[in-house]
Design an enzyme around this catalytic site. Structure first.
Site, PDB file in Angstrom:
ATOM      1  N   CYS B 166       0.854  -1.194   0.000  1.00 13.34           N
ATOM      2  CA  CYS B 166       0.000   0.000   0.000  1.00 13.34           C
ATOM      3  C   CYS B 166       0.890   1.244   0.000  1.00 13.34           C
ATOM      4  O   CYS B 166       2.118   1.136   0.057  1.00 13.34           O
ATOM      5  CB  CYS B 166      -0.963  -0.023   1.185  1.00 13.34           C
ATOM      6  SG  CYS B 166      -0.194   0.372   2.762  1.00 13.34           S
ATOM      7  N   CYS B 181       2.101  21.734  -8.512  1.00 13.38           N
ATOM      8  CA  CYS B 181       1.741  22.364  -9.787  1.00 13.38           C
ATOM      9  C   CYS B 181       1.732  23.888  -9.658  1.00 13.38           C
ATOM     10  O   CYS B 181       1.856  24.603 -10.637  1.00 13.38           O
ATOM     11  CB  CYS B 181       0.377  21.884 -10.246  1.00 13.38           C
ATOM     12  SG  CYS B 181       0.324  20.110 -10.489  1.00 13.38           S
TER      13      CYS B 181
END
Lengths: 67, 339
Positions: B166, B181
């Site tokens: 995981c 971003c």
């Protein structure tokens, strides 16, 4: 020293000795990263100990959060 | 079967049976930004039965370069992304039951969202929420597909509870800081590449072709012409608190949540990471310098002023966002600056 990094052949200075040096060279030293050296994953605790050699194949995948 | 889906029914990996499977499935997409809109459009066109898409934000003009479901009208009118996405997706395919939810997903919401879901697509922009998704996916045994991208770089990994490692196995702790971003930018092809990896994996899982699921962590840089894939199966940890035995799902507990509070009378929101951290203030300054605001630094904190907003970062990890009382907006700014 020539190393294959993520499929690309790279000519690197012989000053680069360990996985840690390699990560710093690519400005990945402070990143969460998974390093595979010749098809074996290198534990992050061993980045300063494991050395890289001419002809090695290295895969580097670092995690980013954007999306 | 339906003409509409004929080209993907002709495709060996899907076929009639796969198409019927797709139409019975429910996908949760967390985030309706670049990755969320890309995945949602592909799955809507593919004819998935039900899509729930959640987002806390509204459309801004800087989204339009890569967030493919939105228009200038949405940005001008500041339409919530969940609303604009739902409208566009319904225009594309009325067969699909699309539910757009305006929601800041925290531990309470995620538990409710995941009921009756066959797959979760991670289209978020930070690791706080990804660790939450990771734990809830393990708790309810739901596969999820991680995706991330900045600049021309991206990566993806498919997490199948009980089979693959995981996210907690791979990362061990929530990464702090890092490029986003909003700090180093992103190009649309990098987004689309991650979307392609994620949505292909989604189709495999939804048509129940689990053997086809990619086992590797995959990454690329479209500008540097690099790509990489690593088999990370040996990183699955038996004692992982999220997927090992017994699991404790640490990120579903209150102590491990990022805490937010409005500071009374100060028009300020405080955001505090779950654990005390030692923030590297010099690295932070380097990162903020690209943003074009005013930066002041002392040994204890960095103050960053941009337009009418001041954000103060303490060495212990706390962040004060001045000039607002809106926790959702404050968290958005926090993650934009810190990832």
């Amino acid at each position: 020293m020539v190393i294959h990094v993520n499929g690309e052949q790279r000519e690197l200075s012989n000053d680069i000795q360990t996985v840690s040096d390699l990560l710093n060279h690519f400005e990945l030293g402070d990143k969460k990263i998974i390093v595979e050296l010749n098809a074996n994953i290198v534990d992050s605790s061993q980045h300063e100990e494991i050395t890289v050699q001419d002809g090695d194949r290295v895969e580097l995948v670092h995690f980013v959060g954007g999306g | 079967m339906q003409e509409r889906y004929s080209r993907q029914i002709l495709f060996d990996g899907i076929g009639e049976e796969g198409q019927q499977n797709l139409q019975k499935k429910h996908v949760l997409i967390v985030g309706a930004g670049a990755l969320g809109t890309g995945n949602a459009e592909i799955l809507t066109r593919a004819g998935v039965g039900r899509i729930t898409i959640v987002d806390r934000d509204y459309v801004e003009v800087s989204n339009l370069q890569r967030q493919q479901l939105y228009t200038e009208h949405d940005a001008n009118d500041r339409i919530p992304k969940a609303v604009a996405a739902q409208k566009r997706l319904r225009d594309i395919n009325l067969d699909v039951e699309v539910d757009g939810k305006i929601m800041d997903v925290t531990v309470e919401e995620i538990d409710r969202l995941v009921s009756n879901v066959d797959l979760i697509i991670d289209a978020t922009d930070n690791f706080d929420i990804r660790f939450l998704i990771n734990d809830v996916a393990q708790k309810y045994g739901v596969p999820w597909i991680y995706g991330g991208c900045v600049s021309s770089y991206g990566l993806s990994f498919t997490i199948i509870p009980g089979e693959t490692p995981c996210l907690n196995c791979l990362l061990e702790t929530i990464p702090l800081g890092g490029a986003t971003c909003d700090t180093v930018g992103v190009i649309a092809p990098a987004v689309q590449m991650v979307v392609a990896y994620q949505s292909a994996e989604a189709l495999k899982i939804l048509v129940e072709d689990f053997e086809a699921v990619r086992q590797k962590l995959v990454s690329f840089d479209l500008w540097k012409n690099e790509q990489s894939a690593i088999d990370v199966s040996r990183l699955r940890k038996e004692d992982c608190p999220s997927c090992g035995e017994p699991p404790t799902y640490p990120y579903l507990s209150y102590e491990n949540q990022t805490k937010t509070a409005v500071l009374c009378g100060r028009n300020t929101v405080q955001i505090r990471p779950p654990k005390k951290v030692n923030r590297d203030l010099n690295a932070l300054v380097t990162q903020l310098e690209n943003q074009g605001g005013a930066i002041e630094q002392n040994p204890f904190l960095v103050s960053y002023q941009s337009e009418d907003r001041r954000v103060v970062f303490f060495k212990d990890g706390r962040v004060l966002i001045h000039g607002m009382k809106d926790i959702v907006e404050a968290k958005k700014i926090y993650h934009q600056l810190l990832g």
